[in-house]
Motif scaffolding. Sequence first.
Motif, PDB file in Angstrom:
ATOM      1  N   ASP A   1       0.812  -1.220   0.000  1.00  0.00           N
ATOM      2  CA  ASP A   1       0.000   0.000   0.000  1.00  0.00           C
ATOM      3  C   ASP A   1       0.842   1.265   0.000  1.00  0.00           C
ATOM      4  OD1 ASP A   1      -2.321  -1.501   0.016  1.00  0.00           O
ATOM      5  OD2 ASP A   1      -2.575  -1.400   2.194  1.00  0.00           O
ATOM      6  N   ASN A   2       2.043   1.207   0.587  1.00  0.00           N
ATOM      7  CA  ASN A   2       2.854   2.423   0.729  1.00  0.00           C
ATOM      8  C   ASN A   2       3.866   2.601  -0.396  1.00  0.00           C
ATOM      9  OD1 ASN A   2       4.665   0.399   1.330  1.00  0.00           O
ATOM     10  ND2 ASN A   2       5.525   1.418   3.134  1.00  0.00           N
ATOM     11  N   THR A   3       3.792   1.769  -1.433  1.00  0.00           N
ATOM     12  CA  THR A   3       4.797   1.795  -2.495  1.00  0.00           C
ATOM     13  C   THR A   3       4.239   2.423  -3.762  1.00  0.00           C
ATOM     14  OG1 THR A   3       5.900  -0.162  -1.607  1.00  0.00           O
ATOM     15  CG2 THR A   3       6.348   0.393  -3.901  1.00  0.00           C
ATOM     16  N   GLY A   4       5.020   3.337  -4.356  1.00  0.00           N
ATOM     17  CA  GLY A   4       4.662   3.946  -5.627  1.00  0.00           C
ATOM     18  C   GLY A   4       5.307   3.203  -6.775  1.00  0.00           C
ATOM     19  N   ALA A   5       6.529   3.601  -7.148  1.00  0.00           N
ATOM     20  CA  ALA A   5       7.248   2.975  -8.258  1.00  0.00           C
ATOM     21  C   ALA A   5       8.304   2.008  -7.733  1.00  0.00           C
ATOM     22  CB  ALA A   5       7.905   4.040  -9.123  1.00  0.00           C
ATOM     23  N   VAL A   6       8.526   0.941  -8.475  1.00  0.00           N
ATOM     24  CA  VAL A   6       9.561  -0.044  -8.152  1.00  0.00           C
ATOM     25  C   VAL A   6      10.501  -0.153  -9.341  1.00  0.00           C
ATOM     26  CG1 VAL A   6      10.042  -2.450  -7.570  1.00  0.00           C
ATOM     27  CG2 VAL A   6       7.996  -1.337  -6.649  1.00  0.00           C
ATOM     28  N   GLY A   7      11.803  -0.022  -9.082  1.00  0.00           N
ATOM     29  CA  GLY A   7      12.794  -0.082 -10.143  1.00  0.00           C
ATOM     30  C   GLY A   7      13.734  -1.255  -9.983  1.00  0.00           C
ATOM     31  N   ALA A   8      14.403  -1.602 -11.069  1.00  0.00           N
ATOM     32  CA  ALA A   8      15.315  -2.744 -11.109  1.00  0.00           C
ATOM     33  C   ALA A   8      16.758  -2.284 -11.213  1.00  0.00           C
ATOM     34  CB  ALA A   8      14.966  -3.636 -12.305  1.00  0.00           C
ATOM     35  N   CYS A   9      17.675  -3.228 -11.065  1.00  0.00           N
ATOM     36  CA  CYS A   9      19.082  -2.990 -11.345  1.00  0.00           C
ATOM     37  C   CYS A   9      19.317  -3.278 -12.827  1.00  0.00           C
ATOM     38  CB  CYS A   9      19.958  -3.898 -10.484  1.00  0.00           C
ATOM     39  SG  CYS A   9      21.738  -3.619 -10.704  1.00  0.00           S
ATOM     40  N   LEU A  10      19.804  -2.274 -13.544  1.00  0.00           N
ATOM     41  CA  LEU A  10      20.033  -2.403 -14.978  1.00  0.00           C
ATOM     42  C   LEU A  10      21.523  -2.313 -15.274  1.00  0.00           C
ATOM     43  CD1 LEU A  10      17.179  -0.083 -16.332  1.00  0.00           C
ATOM     44  CD2 LEU A  10      17.076  -2.514 -15.750  1.00  0.00           C
ATOM     45  N   LEU A  11      22.004  -3.217 -16.108  1.00  0.00           N
ATOM     46  CA  LEU A  11      23.423  -3.283 -16.443  1.00  0.00           C
ATOM     47  C   LEU A  11      23.656  -2.970 -17.913  1.00  0.00           C
ATOM     48  CD1 LEU A  11      24.476  -6.646 -14.699  1.00  0.00           C
ATOM     49  CD2 LEU A  11      24.357  -4.345 -13.693  1.00  0.00           C
ATOM     50  N   TYR A  12      24.754  -2.275 -18.185  1.00  0.00           N
ATOM     51  CA  TYR A  12      25.232  -2.186 -19.565  1.00  0.00           C
ATOM     52  C   TYR A  12      25.711  -3.572 -20.013  1.00  0.00           C
ATOM     53  CZ  TYR A  12      25.376   2.948 -19.091  1.00  0.00           C
ATOM     54  OH  TYR A  12      25.057   4.266 -18.919  1.00  0.00           O
ATOM     55  N   GLY A  13      25.975  -3.688 -21.308  1.00  0.00           N
ATOM     56  CA  GLY A  13      26.422  -4.972 -21.836  1.00  0.00           C
ATOM     57  C   GLY A  13      27.719  -5.467 -21.235  1.00  0.00           C
ATOM     58  N   ASP A  14      28.550  -4.555 -20.687  1.00  0.00           N
ATOM     59  CA  ASP A  14      29.813  -4.970 -20.071  1.00  0.00           C
ATOM     60  C   ASP A  14      29.665  -5.280 -18.581  1.00  0.00           C
ATOM     61  OD1 ASP A  14      29.460  -2.470 -18.996  1.00  0.00           O
ATOM     62  OD2 ASP A  14      31.353  -1.626 -19.712  1.00  0.00           O
TER      63      ASP A  14
ATOM     64  N   GLY B   1      28.410   2.990 -14.111  1.00  0.00           N
ATOM     65  CA  GLY B   1      29.712   2.567 -14.610  1.00  0.00           C
ATOM     66  C   GLY B   1      30.493   1.685 -13.668  1.00  0.00           C
ATOM     67  N   VAL B   2      30.004   1.500 -12.433  1.00  0.00           N
ATOM     68  CA  VAL B   2      30.687   0.630 -11.470  1.00  0.00           C
ATOM     69  C   VAL B   2      30.386  -0.831 -11.831  1.00  0.00           C
ATOM     70  CG1 VAL B   2      30.819  -0.062  -9.042  1.00  0.00           C
ATOM     71  CG2 VAL B   2      30.547   2.359  -9.655  1.00  0.00           C
ATOM     72  N   PRO B   3      31.372  -1.727 -11.826  1.00  0.00           N
ATOM     73  CA  PRO B   3      31.092  -3.143 -12.105  1.00  0.00           C
ATOM     74  C   PRO B   3      30.076  -3.715 -11.118  1.00  0.00           C
ATOM     75  CG  PRO B   3      33.436  -2.725 -12.222  1.00  0.00           C
ATOM     76  CD  PRO B   3      32.816  -1.471 -11.676  1.00  0.00           C
ATOM     77  N   PHE B   4      29.154  -4.516 -11.621  1.00  0.00           N
ATOM     78  CA  PHE B   4      28.103  -5.095 -10.783  1.00  0.00           C
ATOM     79  C   PHE B   4      28.672  -5.956  -9.658  1.00  0.00           C
ATOM     80  CE2 PHE B   4      25.025  -8.608  -9.987  1.00  0.00           C
ATOM     81  CZ  PHE B   4      24.008  -7.843  -9.417  1.00  0.00           C
ATOM     82  N   ILE B   5      29.826  -6.564  -9.876  1.00  0.00           N
ATOM     83  CA  ILE B   5      30.409  -7.429  -8.851  1.00  0.00           C
ATOM     84  C   ILE B   5      30.936  -6.632  -7.663  1.00  0.00           C
ATOM     85  CG2 ILE B   5      30.996  -9.267 -10.466  1.00  0.00           C
ATOM     86  CD1 ILE B   5      33.900  -8.229 -10.402  1.00  0.00           C
ATOM     87  N   GLU B   6      31.055  -5.306  -7.803  1.00  0.00           N
ATOM     88  CA  GLU B   6      31.485  -4.466  -6.684  1.00  0.00           C
ATOM     89  C   GLU B   6      30.275  -4.016  -5.867  1.00  0.00           C
ATOM     90  OE1 GLU B   6      34.093  -1.339  -7.888  1.00  0.00           O
ATOM     91  OE2 GLU B   6      35.357  -2.668  -9.091  1.00  0.00           O
ATOM     92  N   ASP B   7      30.524  -3.387  -4.724  1.00  0.00           N
ATOM     93  CA  ASP B   7      29.439  -3.010  -3.822  1.00  0.00           C
ATOM     94  C   ASP B   7      28.851  -1.639  -4.119  1.00  0.00           C
ATOM     95  OD1 ASP B   7      29.724  -5.390  -2.402  1.00  0.00           O
ATOM     96  OD2 ASP B   7      31.285  -4.548  -1.118  1.00  0.00           O
TER      97      ASP B   7
END
Length: 238
Positions: free
Chosen positions: A97-110, A134-140
Amino acid sequence: LDLCIRSMITRGTYKNLEFVVIENNSTDPETFAYYEAIQQEFPQVRVVTWTREFNYSAINNYGAGFAGGELLLLLNNDTKLIAPDSIRSMVQYAVRDNTGAVGACLLYGDKTIQHAGVIVGIGPDRTAVHPNSGVPFIEDGYRDSIHHVQNYLAVTGACLMIKKSLFDRINGLDEKFAVAYNDVDMCLRLRTMGMLNVYVPQALFFHYESRSRGYDNKGERHERFLRESEMFRERWQH
């Protein structure tokens, strides 16, 4: 578009899906042949036609009118599902009930970050930026922010889930923002209603950004981008 649809259907675990593909000003005969083929292969795919000028907000508002589900997922055609449970992960927050928009984690092809939430009011033009871009997904990322569910002022419309009833209640995306900032503007309007906008990193997609449209960095497109930037700043400077 085929990568986008096929990854959702064949790789994703959430099967209660309806696809509303909004055809807007294509000219290649192969595109229309593809529309026929994909609708025959997958009955849950429906193609509707937008005949006016390109306006991202108006196109999505138009397409939403054909959707029969309780939840909408605005999704660019230049995306590809990675994590099989992505839609399920977004749904569990979108139905609150308290949530508006929900977004995902999106990665470039690299496999570097394209989107992991949106911060408003900073950057060269004081509008909105994507932290950890631009930060690699494997990093925090900054303060381990890439891999944890959290609230942001906004999330990108390239992959954004919202209740259909809520989308209709706020009249969808503001069509004055034809290309830029329409998603951030909608998220901020949701925040003024007391809603939370949630970034969910367990929902993971590739986003081959601007592959089909190109960038708004020169000529008339750039001039429109600058106009929309100024309009956004004026509306939300407070």
